[in-house]
Structures are given as C-alpha cells and as structure tokens.
Design a protein around this motif. Structure first.
Motif, PDB file in Angstrom:
ATOM      1  N   GLN A  66       0.829  -1.205   0.000  1.00 25.67           N
ATOM      2  CA  GLN A  66       0.000   0.000   0.000  1.00 25.67           C
ATOM      3  C   GLN A  66       0.866   1.258   0.000  1.00 25.67           C
ATOM      4  O   GLN A  66       0.553   2.247  -0.654  1.00 25.67           O
ATOM      5  N   LEU A  67       1.967   1.204   0.752  1.00 30.13           N
ATOM      6  CA  LEU A  67       2.889   2.335   0.784  1.00 30.13           C
ATOM      7  C   LEU A  67       3.446   2.580  -0.610  1.00 30.13           C
ATOM      8  O   LEU A  67       3.478   3.710  -1.099  1.00 30.13           O
ATOM      9  N   ILE A  68       3.899   1.510  -1.251  1.00 33.21           N
ATOM     10  CA  ILE A  68       4.456   1.632  -2.600  1.00 33.21           C
ATOM     11  C   ILE A  68       3.400   2.203  -3.537  1.00 33.21           C
ATOM     12  O   ILE A  68       3.652   3.100  -4.334  1.00 33.21           O
ATOM     13  N   PHE A  69       2.181   1.698  -3.375  1.00 33.77           N
ATOM     14  CA  PHE A  69       1.112   2.136  -4.258  1.00 33.77           C
ATOM     15  C   PHE A  69       0.814   3.622  -4.090  1.00 33.77           C
ATOM     16  O   PHE A  69       0.697   4.361  -5.060  1.00 33.77           O
ATOM     17  N   TYR A  76       1.050   8.004 -11.346  1.00 36.70           N
ATOM     18  CA  TYR A  76       0.511   7.715 -12.678  1.00 36.70           C
ATOM     19  C   TYR A  76      -0.811   8.422 -12.930  1.00 36.70           C
ATOM     20  O   TYR A  76      -1.205   8.622 -14.057  1.00 36.70           O
ATOM     21  N   VAL A  77      -1.530   8.775 -11.853  1.00 36.48           N
ATOM     22  CA  VAL A  77      -2.765   9.533 -12.055  1.00 36.48           C
ATOM     23  C   VAL A  77      -2.564  10.990 -11.683  1.00 36.48           C
ATOM     24  O   VAL A  77      -3.508  11.721 -11.440  1.00 36.48           O
ATOM     25  N   GLY A  78      -1.286  11.395 -11.649  1.00 31.92           N
ATOM     26  CA  GLY A  78      -0.988  12.803 -11.475  1.00 31.92           C
ATOM     27  C   GLY A  78      -0.924  13.292 -10.042  1.00 31.92           C
ATOM     28  O   GLY A  78      -0.817  14.483  -9.793  1.00 31.92           O
ATOM     29  N   ILE A  79      -1.025  12.377  -9.075  1.00 27.32           N
ATOM     30  CA  ILE A  79      -0.951  12.806  -7.675  1.00 27.32           C
ATOM     31  C   ILE A  79       0.465  12.547  -7.163  1.00 27.32           C
ATOM     32  O   ILE A  79       0.878  11.396  -7.023  1.00 27.32           O
ATOM     33  N   VAL A  80       1.201  13.629  -6.937  1.00 28.94           N
ATOM     34  CA  VAL A  80       2.569  13.487  -6.451  1.00 28.94           C
ATOM     35  C   VAL A  80       2.619  13.923  -4.995  1.00 28.94           C
ATOM     36  O   VAL A  80       2.393  15.087  -4.683  1.00 28.94           O
TER      37      VAL A  80
ATOM     38  N   SER C   1       0.632  16.337 -17.343  1.00 31.09           N
ATOM     39  CA  SER C   1       0.819  15.482 -16.163  1.00 31.09           C
ATOM     40  C   SER C   1       2.289  15.180 -15.965  1.00 31.09           C
ATOM     41  O   SER C   1       3.121  15.457 -16.807  1.00 31.09           O
ATOM     42  N   SER C   2       2.587  14.572 -14.836  1.00 31.28           N
ATOM     43  CA  SER C   2       3.973  14.321 -14.495  1.00 31.28           C
ATOM     44  C   SER C   2       4.601  13.319 -15.463  1.00 31.28           C
ATOM     45  O   SER C   2       5.795  13.249 -15.629  1.00 31.28           O
ATOM     46  N   ARG C   3       3.746  12.528 -16.086  1.00 36.17           N
ATOM     47  CA  ARG C   3       4.267  11.530 -17.007  1.00 36.17           C
ATOM     48  C   ARG C   3       4.918  12.199 -18.218  1.00 36.17           C
ATOM     49  O   ARG C   3       5.983  11.817 -18.660  1.00 36.17           O
ATOM     50  N   ASP C   4       4.225  13.215 -18.692  1.00 38.64           N
ATOM     51  CA  ASP C   4       4.769  13.935 -19.832  1.00 38.64           C
ATOM     52  C   ASP C   4       6.048  14.663 -19.449  1.00 38.64           C
ATOM     53  O   ASP C   4       7.005  14.709 -20.204  1.00 38.64           O
ATOM     54  N   LYS C   5       6.038  15.189 -18.258  1.00 32.44           N
ATOM     55  CA  LYS C   5       7.196  15.917 -17.776  1.00 32.44           C
ATOM     56  C   LYS C   5       8.416  14.986 -17.749  1.00 32.44           C
ATOM     57  O   LYS C   5       9.527  15.386 -18.016  1.00 32.44           O
ATOM     58  N   ASP C   6       8.138  13.697 -17.397  1.00 30.87           N
ATOM     59  CA  ASP C   6       9.218  12.718 -17.360  1.00 30.87           C
ATOM     60  C   ASP C   6       9.937  12.627 -18.703  1.00 30.87           C
ATOM     61  O   ASP C   6      11.108  12.341 -18.768  1.00 30.87           O
TER      62      ASP C   6
ATOM     63  N   SER D 175       9.587  -5.895 -10.342  1.00 30.60           N
ATOM     64  CA  SER D 175       9.276  -4.488 -10.561  1.00 30.60           C
ATOM     65  C   SER D 175      10.552  -3.734 -10.910  1.00 30.60           C
ATOM     66  O   SER D 175      10.575  -2.848 -11.751  1.00 30.60           O
ATOM     67  N   ASN D 176      11.633  -4.137 -10.270  1.00 36.08           N
ATOM     68  CA  ASN D 176      12.922  -3.502 -10.504  1.00 36.08           C
ATOM     69  C   ASN D 176      13.459  -3.834 -11.899  1.00 36.08           C
ATOM     70  O   ASN D 176      13.845  -2.950 -12.649  1.00 36.08           O
ATOM     71  N   THR D 177      13.441  -5.121 -12.266  1.00 36.21           N
ATOM     72  CA  THR D 177      14.014  -5.496 -13.564  1.00 36.21           C
ATOM     73  C   THR D 177      13.151  -4.959 -14.706  1.00 36.21           C
ATOM     74  O   THR D 177      13.662  -4.645 -15.764  1.00 36.21           O
ATOM     75  N   GLN D 178      11.835  -4.866 -14.480  1.00 32.87           N
ATOM     76  CA  GLN D 178      10.982  -4.453 -15.577  1.00 32.87           C
ATOM     77  C   GLN D 178      10.578  -2.990 -15.496  1.00 32.87           C
ATOM     78  O   GLN D 178       9.831  -2.504 -16.342  1.00 32.87           O
ATOM     79  N   ALA D 179      11.068  -2.315 -14.486  1.00 40.47           N
ATOM     80  CA  ALA D 179      10.736  -0.904 -14.298  1.00 40.47           C
ATOM     81  C   ALA D 179       9.244  -0.668 -14.431  1.00 40.47           C
ATOM     82  O   ALA D 179       8.779   0.181 -15.172  1.00 40.47           O
ATOM     83  N   SER D 180       8.473  -1.473 -13.693  1.00 37.05           N
ATOM     84  CA  SER D 180       7.022  -1.372 -13.789  1.00 37.05           C
ATOM     85  C   SER D 180       6.415  -1.717 -12.435  1.00 37.05           C
ATOM     86  O   SER D 180       6.983  -2.499 -11.667  1.00 37.05           O
ATOM     87  N   LEU D 181       5.265  -1.103 -12.154  1.00 36.93           N
ATOM     88  CA  LEU D 181       4.612  -1.417 -10.875  1.00 36.93           C
ATOM     89  C   LEU D 181       3.697  -2.625 -11.000  1.00 36.93           C
ATOM     90  O   LEU D 181       3.138  -3.099 -10.007  1.00 36.93           O
TER      91      LEU D 181
END
Ligand SMILES: Nc1ncnc2c1ncn2[C@@H]1O[C@H](COP(=O)(O)OP(=O)(O)OP(=O)(O)O)[C@@H](O)[C@H]1O
Ligand SMILES: Nc1ncnc2c1ncn2[C@@H]1O[C@H](COP(=O)(O)OP(=O)(O)OP(=O)(O)O)[C@@H](O)[C@H]1O
Ligand SMILES: [Mg+2]
Ligand SMILES: [Mg+2]
Lengths: 213, 210, 247, 213, 210
Positions: A66-69, A76-80, C1-6, D175-181
């Motif tokens: 959950q922390l990672i998420f 990915y949905v723009g919430i930083v 969005s931040s993705r584009d910024k990336d 996740s690390n090797t594929q750079a994906s969540l």
C-alpha cells in the motif's frame, strides 16, 4: 558505553521518525476507524458495501504494498505526494480499517438486551449508539485497540520502503558499517521501552474504565 | 385501546402463540398468568414490537402525537445499562427521550427511586445491586417515561411482599392517570388484588374475571 | 501530467530549483552510508558533493530502498542514482549511464579454510549475494545459478547479512562487488576470508541518469573529466581506499 | 497475458514460501499459544512471571529483529539453524505469544457466573477449564484469531531478511528489472486471494459455533 | 450439621451481614425470607464459599469423604452453561464429578427434567428457554449431584404455582434422603408450607418457627 554513545545520534534520528509516524497515525486512524465502523453498520446498502470492499482490500493486502502504491502508483494519475504525506495517508487508511473492524466487533458483542432495552425506552438510534452502546464498546475494545497500537509501533519500520530512516533502518545501517549485531540489539531495547510506555498508558486507561463490570 | 387480533407466533417448528385475541384500555391493569413456558414473555415482546409475529394484528388507537413507540416494557431479566448508575439509568432516557433538563430528570428519578425503597443506592452500578434492587431500578426506569401502555414481565419475582404492595400501588397510580398496564406474574395474590382484567394464557388466552 | 514531464529534459527545472537530488541506499558502505552520528558519508557521497558543487548547484541526498531505485528515478523523486551503481545491459535499458568512473569485479569470497578453490568447485554449493544487485545479474548471465545447490542462489537484503551467513557456514561462498567485499573483510577480519582468483567478470560503476536528461548527463561527464584531470577525484579515492582507483 | 505468464514462475516460487511459512506457523503456534496461556494463568508465580516476561519481550520487539536474532545471533552461541528452521522457530515463538494473549483475553471475558457455577457444582479446575471455559472461549476468540492469521499471511514477507524469497520480494525484484509497478499489483492480488480463502474458512468455522448464543 | 457463627461481611463501607448465627441439619428445609437487599444472597454465597467473609466461622461437621465441596447452590440468575444443551448442563457435572457413565448420567438427567415438566426441551440451549424453564434446568443440575447441603436462591421466582408445588415436593424428597436444604424465597405460602425451619433476615437472622 562509549560505543552506545557513538551509535546514538543515528538511532535517535530513526526514533524521531518512528515516533511521529506512530503518533500521527494513532491520532488520525482511530477517529477515522470510528467513522468507517459507523458507516459500515449504517442502513444504506451502498455505504455498507463500499466500506466492506474498502476493509477487504486494505486488510487483504500488505501495508508495504500500500505504501508503494500510494507513493509511486498515484504518480501515474498525477498525484505526487511527498514522502511524509504518503506515509501518513497509507498508514492512516490502513490502520483505520483495522480499528473499524475492532469497533464493529465491540458493537456486536453488546448483548441484544441492551438494544432491546433502548428500543422499548424509545431512545433514538443515535442516542442508543452514542449513549448506550459506544460507552460499553470502549471498555471492551481497549485490549484489542492496545494490541493494534503496539503493532503500529513496530509497523512504522515499513517506512524504509519510501526511503525514510526509522530505528530499524538505523540499526541495519550501523550493523552494516560496523559489521556487528549490537545495533540491532539496541534497536530491540528501544522498541521494548517504547512499547512499555504505550502499555503503561493503556493500562491507566483500562483502570479508568473499571468503575463498572 | 391496544387490541390484539389472531396473533400467532412460532419459533421454527414450535408453535408458541396461536390466534391470540386480547385488548387493553387505558386505565386497565391487565394481568396475565399461565404456566411457565407457555408464551407469556413472547406475547408481550410482540406487543412492544421486539419480536416479529407470524400473523395477526396489533392495533393501537388514539396514539399520542409522539415518536416514541407507545408500549414500554420491563424485562424479566431487567437489562439495566451496566455503565450507568442506578440514577443515570433513569435520567438518561428522560433527558434524551422526554427532553427533560438534567435537574428535572434527576429530581424525578430520585423521587421514583425513593418511593421504591432505593434511597442511598442512586450511585450504585448494576453489579452492586441485589436481585430485587435491580428489578426496582428497571421498574423505575420504565415508569419514568410514562408510556401509553406499559408491560411488566414478572415485576415482583425478586421482591418481598411489602415491596410487591408498593409496586402494586404504583401500578394503580399510573393506571389511574391513564396508562394501560399489562403485567405477567405467577403471584396469584398479587394478580387477584390488582387486576382489573385477569387473563390466563394456556392453549388460548382466557379472560378469568374483570 | 507528471508523465509527460518525465519525457522532457529536466535540466531547466533542476537549474531553476538549484538542487540535484541524489538517490542512494544509505546502508551501502563504503560508497554511501550514514555514520553513527547520522551524517551521510562515503566515497560516492564525497565525489557527488564535489562534482555537483562545481556545477554550481546544491546537492541533496535522498535515501531510497535499493530494490526500488529505478522506480524512484523514473518517478522523478531523485535525479541521479549514484551509489556504487554497476553498469549492466539490463539497467542500460532503463537508465543512461555516465562514463564509468571506477572499475569493479564481482569477486567470490569464501572462508579461508573452505574446500572451494575455484569457480568449478561452486557446483552444488550454497552461494549468496545481494538481491537486485549486479552480482546477481552477472551470475545469472553466466548461467551459473542453476549449478548451485538446489539450482538457486540465496539472496539477502544486504551484503552484511550475506557475510554473516558465510561465517555461520550456512552458505559456502558470497559473490560481491570487490570494493564492498574488501571493506567487509577488513571489518570482520582479513585472515578469516579468501578471495578466489576467478571472478564473475569485470564491471564498471557509473552514475544513473534518466534517459531523457541528456543535458544533465553531458554536464556530469564534463565535470567528472575535470575532476579526474585536476586530481580532486584522486584525493577522494586516496581518502577512502588508500590509493587512486578512479579511472 | 503473456506478460503475466512471464512473471508467474518467480511469483509462484515466492507463493510457495509464503504458504509453507503460513501453514506451519499456524499449525504450531496456535497449540503453543494455548499452552502458554494455560501456564500464564497457572497458580505458580514462577510460571506466571516467566510467561509474562516472554510475552513482553516477544510482543515488545519487532518480528524482523527476532528473525535476525534467531538466525544470526544464535550463531554466536554456537547454534546454527538452517533457514527454514530459523523462520519457523521465530515465527512460531512470536505468534504463540500473540495467540496466548488472545486466549487469555477470551478466558477472562467469560462471566464470573460460569466459574462460580462450576465451583459450586464441584467441577475440578481442569474440568472447568476444558469443559466450561475453553469451549466458550473458542467461540469468542475466533474473530481475533482470524485477524491474527490474516496478519500472519502478510508477515510471511519478513522472511526476506533470511534470504528466503516470498511473493513480495519476487514482486519487488520483478518491478525492478521491468521498471514497472505491475508485478506489485499482481502481488497485491495474490495476497487478496490468499486472504479471501483464509477468511472463507474462518467464516465456516464461525458458523459452526453459532449453535448457541 | 452446617453451623454459622458470628458471620460478618461488608462491601467496602457497607455492612451487609453482622454477627449472623444459624444452623442447618441434614434433613432440614431451612427457609430464609427477608426484605430485598438485606443480604440473603450474600449469606448463601458465603455458605457455598463463593464469597469471602470478614469474620466469623462456617463449620460443616460429618462431611462425607469426597473432594466435592459439600454445599451446592442454585443461583438467582441461574448461570447455565450456554454452550451446553439443557441435558448436557446436567450430565456434564454428573460425568465429571460423580464419574457416572454417559448412559447413566443421561438416564438420570432425563428423569429429572421430566419430573420438572421439561420433557422435549433436552436439546434446547439457554437462549431458547423461557425464564421458568431456565430456572428448572438450574434446579435439576444442582439436584442431580446430590450434595450434602443445597442452597436455593429464589428457586421459584419464575415458576407458576403448580411448578412451585413440584419443586417443593422435590425439596422434601431430597431432605428426606438426608440433604440439608436452605432456600431463599419471597413466597410466603411456599415458605410456610415447606419450611421445617423458617428464618427471617432483618438486622439479625431470626428464627420464626420450626
Ligand atoms: N459487589 C457489591 N458491591 C457493593 N455492594 C454490594 C455488592 N453486592 C451486593 N451489594 C449490596 O449488598 C446488599 C445485600 O445484597 P444481597 O444480594 O445479598 O441482597 P438480597 O437479600 O439477596 O436481596 P434480593 O432479595 O433483592 O435479591 C445490597 O444492598 C447490595 O446493594
Ligand atoms: N429463541 C427461541 N428459540 C426457540 N424456542 C424459544 C425461543 N424463545 C422462547 N422459546 C420457547 O417458546 C416458549 C415460550 O417462551 P416464553 O419465554 O414466552 O415463556 P413464558 O410464558 O414467558 O415462560 P416463563 O414463565 O417460564 O418465563 C418456551 O417453550 C420456549 O422454550
Ligand atoms: Mg417469561
Ligand atoms: Mg438476592
């Protein structure tokens, strides 16, 4: 002794993280848990279902994920979020679900007779809940709430995944640099002390509630 | 008038009440006797809407304009609130339901407790009370709210004969003021003395005298 | 969005902010770690401080979980991975590397009384290394993993744990970055260990930069070259390794 | 889909670890917890004190540190355990302490009247405990025991510190090797399914105990 | 003989029993009446060693050679075992304490239940029983064990008059077989009819007749 002095600054730095995560999560998640419990027990099927789903997902997946998420996934949905905020959001949402279930167990353990008496006296749902049921629930849920708080003290160490340094991370770093298990033992002692304090405060509260049986 | 028509109720296969007919007017003291296990408690639980019945009708005419359900109940097992003192058990509903001020509620509660011989026990919690003391607190709590109809499930089972008289007189008092009283008891003397209508619940609910 | 910024070069943003955020695993001795007083130190830390200062910017270090380093980089939480970061093919797919600044070997460490004398002896032996490490990649790419005991390798979160396990006798060998291995051996007692002559290949350390950050990459390379030329890099190396191993 | 197939072998390997740690810890720690609870409630002050200390230390320090201690620390006194054994010992000793406290709470929640009735009937301490108290305790502790088992599913991930690979480590590695969540999301789903199964079995048991109120 | 000498007991500041003297022989039916809250329940809780007293003595002479404490008790609140059926409530102690075989225990329990009008309820759990039915199961459970002395705390409070007679006759039966019976009741008729010794607990415990 001088050895202990040497590792203390980093340990204390870790302790600060541990304590703020504990205190804020505790303060935020208990009231939120009560609200969720109330919604979970409400008449509205939609609210009930939503809360059930929420509790299922939160309790059904590890806090670490959950922390990672919250920190990486929401980007990915723009919430930083910054690290501290992400930690508090994930911890609070997680613990609130557990507290909600504890409260619900407490509410359901109150005997049918108490509800029936309230009903024939004409008490409203609201007065029954807040005046008759909840005060009795508090006494009963104190032990499980205490357990959860003690677990929380220890769960704070999960913040390492967002790069925050707590007591355990400090101990592991020191154990690494010094190639010794001693810092880990010191971390164990620090936890024992923290948890002893929490336990003491809980016991005091329990005694307060002992005025009736 | 509280009117019961053809009331039937079973627990699973077990028929407990079958086609019960019965009515109580305001000012009545209706006393119901009958062998143990015949369904007396079940009947008054239906009256105070704690138990669902299978068929039949319960009608209450001339209801006062209030949200409160018009039929109160004193339980066989009392069901006091354990986290409230004897006094608070009475004042809490008064304040919440009748919207009395705290002072007014406490004054009324103290008078009621005293009239039932409980002065000095205002601050006691349930676990500190004897059987008969609990019973009297339960009675006081129900009386205080002054519902239109009030059911008592063996209200004198744990009381000595002097207190029984006190309770009986109280029931007369509230009946006179216009409450419909329904009492379950095994105490024949009590029943004979205070009933304006005496019923016996057997296969059917029969009126014995009135 | 931040993705584009990336996807954009973030140099302008960094310059405006005036800070470069360096991500590191703060348990990683001797490259970057916290000492007892809680201060960050280590070879890479000092090198990074010097380099970024001479770029006219401030440096900010951010501790991260090593398993999530590329995730942190690509989420924009850090600008660089600079922490004994070995250049591998797999990693090249996800990040850009600066020109290598250190040579490194994946050495095999055993106890000095061990029967393991060369790589072939590792067959059916228990071998440990760090999870998500370049040592693991090297072993896997040589196809050696399948020959180990149970056809698997024991993965620890830190090398420290791996060395403790080696000492306990539950694993027969540890494969680690040479620089790191030498540090641990020095800490735990030189005479207890033996480093095999054979290894799992030469490697180089580089600094990881986001693919799109070409300006930052260029500037870093320039600064590193300057530092190598004017002896500042050599001085830091002397301090940490007693010799100049910067290439 | 082919992507899922790609990450599955490592995930499944992790799942195997998660499951055996869960199953064996569950099977060993519940009976041990019952024994500890019984000793904790015994008349002997020494036994009481020992158990209290044991519970204090185990619940007062993080399981992670206990794992490190059992696996690496015991080596210093000449006890070298293999990975699986160390994991089972640390997990079982840890969870037994929690179960013991849950059982104790259950025992103490049984009303005084049940003890008094047993006493005046002349039942021995033993018959009272096993015939009157425990059967009622089982019904009451089922929810907290269930919670603990669900926590156990998630705690299994701590085995990473001894070099064992569970579902979460597999997910983080991938996740690390594929750079994906994505692998992390898959791990979340795996946990949800595991926990749904555990919850289902618990509910079945609860229904069995519903024959009385 | 069960002999109480100068028994005193208080709860905190509140004196409940003061210098009580009292004796019961095997074969006696000693009935204690007295106002609610006077200390009757407290007294028999002391007799059956559930409550500690502050001073005085309780002596039991001619004890049978058994581990079982010789004074049984039927509680005002019954305290049935909720996880056991009515039948099991009776057989469980019989099997454990008296070491009866399961068959023998069940036979005896069924007879007892039947004699108290509870045939057909053997498999019911506490929550399925009416007030008077619970009370009778509690009586049966205590009777089955046949202790030397047996205390009853308002054993007929939830029973109709027919069942009261049944219980009274049962008490006579066990007294005749040599049990010392001590009963608390508010039922004057019952007390007059069945007491061999009738006490009233007020300030003191006074013998009214015998
Ligand atoms: N735990 C307690 N703490 C304080 N006071 C208590 C406690 N238990 C009983 N009392 C008080 O002791 C007195 C005697 O109680 P007891 O239950 O023996 O009365 P009793 O004669 O059985 O009455 P009843 O006929 O109403 O059952 C009562 O006034 C009661 O309030
Ligand atoms: N929840 C239940 N499930 C099954 N049977 C029940 C349940 N509740 C009550 N009964 C049965 O219904 C019948 C009537 O019960 P009720 O409590 O109304 O009797 P009662 O007339 O009040 O008796 P008493 O004078 O003994 O209190 C009893 O035979 C009882 O066993
Ligand atoms: Mg009834
Ligand atoms: Mg009493």
């Amino acid at each position: 002794m001088s050895y202990i002095m040497e590792i203390m600054p980093l340990m204390m730095q870790g302790l600060r993280t541990t304590i703020w995560v504990f205190v804020f999560t505790g303060l935020l998640s208990i009231p939120l848990g009560m609200i969720i419990c109330t919604l979970r027990l409400s008449k509205s099927k939609i609210l009930q279902g939503t809360m059930q789903l929420y509790i299922l997902i939160v309790r059904g997946t590890p806090l670490l994920l959950q922390l990672i998420f919250v920190f990486f996934g929401l980007v990915y949905v723009g919430i930083v979020l910054d690290r501290g905020t992400a930690v508090l959001i994930a911890f609070t949402l997680n613990y609130a679900a557990y507290f909600a279930e504890i409260f619900r167990g407490g509410v359901m353990s109150i005997s049918e007779g108490q509800y029936e008496a309230s009903k024939v006296l004409g008490l409203s749902k609201r007065d029954t809940y807040f005046g008759v049921i909840l005060p009795q629930v508090f006494k009963r849920v104190l032990p499980p709430v205490g357990n959860e708080l003690i677990t929380l003290v220890k769960d704070t160490s999960l913040v390492y995944v967002l790069g925050l340094g707590d007591v355990i991370r400090a101990a592991k770093t020191l154990s690494n640099t010094q190639a010794s298990l001693m810092p880990i033992v010191v971390a164990g002692v620090i936890y024992l002390v923290l948890i002893a304090i929490v336990t003491y405060l809980l016991r005091r509260t329990e005694i307060k509630y002992n005025y009736y049986r | 008038m509280l009117k019961v028509e053809n009331l039937s109720k079973s627990f699973g296969d077990k028929k407990v009440l079958e086609n019960i007919n019965f009515e109580v007017n305001k000012g009545d003291i209706a006393i119901i006797t009958g062998p143990s296990g015949v369904g007396k408690t079940t009947l008054i639980r239906c009256l105070s809407s704690l138990e669902k019945y299978d068929s039949g009708k319960i009608e209450i005419s001339e209801r006062r304009e209030e949200k409160q359900y018009p039929v109160g109940l004193v339980f066989q097992g009392f069901n006091l609130f354990p986290h409230l003192s004897a006094l608070e058990n009475i004042t809490f509903p008064l304040i919440k339901v009748k919207k009395h001020s705290k002072e007014k509620a406490e004054k009324q509660a103290k008078e009621l407790l005293a009239s039932l011989g409980l002065e000095g026990l205002e601050e006691s919690y349930e676990y500190q009370l004897s059987g008969g003391q609990k019973q009297r607190v339960a009675i006081a709590r129900a009386l205080a709210l002054n519902p239109e109809y009030l059911c008592f499930d063996e209200p004198t089972s744990a009381l000595d004969s002097e207190l029984r008289e006190d309770v009986g007189e109280m029931l007369r008092g509230i009946a006179k003021k216009g409450t419909g009283v329904i009492v379950i008891t095994h105490d024949k003397i009590f029943a004979e003395k205070y009933a304006t209508k005496l019923y016996e619940l057997g296969e059917q609910l029969e009126l014995r005298n009135s | 969005s931040s993705r584009d910024k990336d996807k954009e070069d973030s140099w302008d943003m960094i310059e405006e902010r005036g800070t470069i955020i360096v991500g590191l695993d703060d348990t990683f001795v001797p490259m970057g770690f916290k000492d007892g007083s809680g201060e960050l130190t280590g070879f890479d830390v000092e090198l990074a401080e010097e380099a970024i200062k001479s770029m006219g910017l401030d440096v900010q270090f951010q501790s991260i979980d090593w398993n999530l380093k590329e995730t942190e980089l690509n989420a924009g939480n850090i600008d660089l991975i600079w922490n004994g970061y070995t250049i591998t093919e797999a990693r090249r797919e996800k990040v850009n590397f600066t020109t290598p600044y250190l040579d490194n070997q994946q050495v095999i460490v055993v106890m000095s009384d061990s029967s393991v004398k060369n790589k072939a002896d590792l067959k059916d032996k228990a071998v440990a290394t760090q999870n998500s490490s370049s040592a693991l990649e090297a072993i896997e790419s040589e196809g050696a993993k399948e020959t180990f005991k149970n056809g698997d390798i024991v993965l620890f979160d830190t090398y420290n744990d791996a060395f403790m396990d080696l000492e306990a006798g539950r694993v027969d060998a540890v494969v680690a970055d040479e620089i790191l291995a030498r540090y641990y051996i020095a800490q735990r007692g030189e005479e207890k260990y033996y480093i095999l002559d054979e290894d799992f290949g030469d490697e180089e350390y580089g600094i990881g930069v986001r693919k799109e950050d070409t300006t930052l990459l260029e500037k870093l390379n320039t600064v590193l070259d300057e530092m190598k030329a004017d002896g500042r890099a050599a001085a830091i190396s002397d301090k940490w390794f007693g010799e100049n191993i910067v290439k």
